[in-house]
Write a protein that holds these residues in place. Sequence first.
Motif, short mmCIF file in Angstrom:
data_model
loop_
_atom_site.label_atom_id
_atom_site.label_comp_id
_atom_site.label_asym_id
_atom_site.label_seq_id
_atom_site.Cartn_x
_atom_site.Cartn_y
_atom_site.Cartn_z
N UNK A 75 0.84 -1.19 0.00
CA UNK A 75 0.00 0.00 0.00
C UNK A 75 0.88 1.25 0.00
N UNK A 76 0.36 2.37 -0.54
CA UNK A 76 1.17 3.60 -0.52
C UNK A 76 1.56 4.00 0.90
N UNK A 77 2.76 4.49 1.05
CA UNK A 77 3.22 4.90 2.37
C UNK A 77 2.49 6.15 2.82
N UNK A 78 2.12 6.23 4.10
CA UNK A 78 1.56 7.47 4.62
C UNK A 78 2.57 8.61 4.48
N UNK A 79 2.12 9.86 4.65
CA UNK A 79 3.06 10.99 4.47
C UNK A 79 4.31 10.88 5.33
N UNK A 80 4.19 10.35 6.53
CA UNK A 80 5.35 10.23 7.41
C UNK A 80 6.13 8.93 7.19
N UNK A 81 5.59 8.02 6.37
CA UNK A 81 6.23 6.74 6.10
C UNK A 81 5.58 5.60 6.86
N UNK A 82 5.91 4.37 6.47
CA UNK A 82 5.36 3.19 7.14
C UNK A 82 6.01 2.99 8.51
N UNK A 83 5.23 2.55 9.49
CA UNK A 83 5.87 2.04 10.72
C UNK A 83 6.63 0.77 10.39
N UNK A 84 7.61 0.43 11.20
CA UNK A 84 8.46 -0.71 10.87
C UNK A 84 8.97 -1.38 12.13
N UNK A 85 9.51 -2.59 11.95
CA UNK A 85 10.08 -3.33 13.08
C UNK A 85 11.30 -4.11 12.61
N UNK A 86 12.38 -4.02 13.36
CA UNK A 86 13.58 -4.84 13.14
C UNK A 86 13.42 -6.12 13.93
N UNK A 87 13.60 -7.28 13.27
CA UNK A 87 13.39 -8.59 13.89
C UNK A 87 14.74 -9.28 14.06
N UNK A 88 15.03 -9.70 15.30
CA UNK A 88 16.32 -10.30 15.65
C UNK A 88 16.14 -11.77 16.04
N UNK A 89 16.86 -12.65 15.38
CA UNK A 89 16.75 -14.09 15.63
C UNK A 89 17.54 -14.50 16.86
N UNK A 90 17.39 -15.76 17.24
CA UNK A 90 17.99 -16.28 18.45
C UNK A 90 19.33 -16.97 18.23
N UNK A 108 10.55 5.75 2.55
CA UNK A 108 9.19 5.30 2.81
C UNK A 108 8.96 4.78 4.21
N UNK A 109 9.99 4.84 5.07
CA UNK A 109 9.87 4.37 6.45
C UNK A 109 9.78 5.57 7.40
N UNK A 110 8.87 5.49 8.34
CA UNK A 110 8.75 6.51 9.36
C UNK A 110 9.90 6.35 10.36
N UNK A 111 10.82 7.31 10.44
CA UNK A 111 11.97 7.15 11.35
C UNK A 111 11.60 7.19 12.82
N UNK A 112 10.41 7.70 13.13
CA UNK A 112 9.98 7.79 14.52
C UNK A 112 9.34 6.49 14.98
#
Length: 246
Positions: A23-38, A103-107
């Motif tokens: 989907x198009x990114x919002x004006x501030x960008x997409x929320x995101x998550x960094x995923x760390x394995x074990x 396209x990523x929201x830095x906040x």
Amino acid sequence: METFASLRVDGQSVYGMLHLPNTPAPPQGHPSVLILHGFTGNRAGDHRLLPLLSRYLERLGLASLRIDFRGSGDSEGDFSEMTVSREVQDAEAAFEYLRQYPGIDPVRAMLLGFSMGGLVAALSAPRLNPHRLALWAPALPELWLPHLRGGFVPPVVTDYGGWPLGREFLLEMPKLRPLDAVRGWGGVARVFHGDQDTAVPPEIGVRYAAALGCDAVAIPGANHTFDSLEAVETLYRETARFLVGD
């Protein structure tokens, strides 16, 4: 959309997979998550647990980045060089890579760690200050202390079920204080733990939740790697509910 990611840490390449919503990114960008394995894992996780999580979140409008720590998966480096401190370096570099991606929201950049990845995420959180922190069955250093029984200094490399485990990894463990790190952080967090986990007992998840001042969500009938379809469904649903802000 899935895009191969590559970044450099101390002259070595860290590889990963970036998932972006279609989907198009919002004006501030997409929320995101960094995923760390074990520990001894990789960015796929057990029974594809992590890529399927990324695709689940993607459908909800959340971007994600899954990395292989140096010495694991496809990333450069040897496992014998691996320490928690090195993985914290990788996490910090990957988090900045994600925050600065177009396209990523830095906040609204978040952090999710599984097992030893949860330990790494906890140590990283005060410096990175993620928008939200999710811990899946987070480990504590004490789980590895039996390898230092009687103060014995291990050899340069220990054969850990076919993995060349370096002595620096073990010698560093008594010095790590993840609960102290998150106790003073004050950010928004939640812990998710299988109530039948024998590898990392649920009591450890409760200790993390107490240090963070947050809720601990029990996943009924789940072991350490959430090895049932019902457990995975519950884990994904509850994790997504937290990450999207409900």
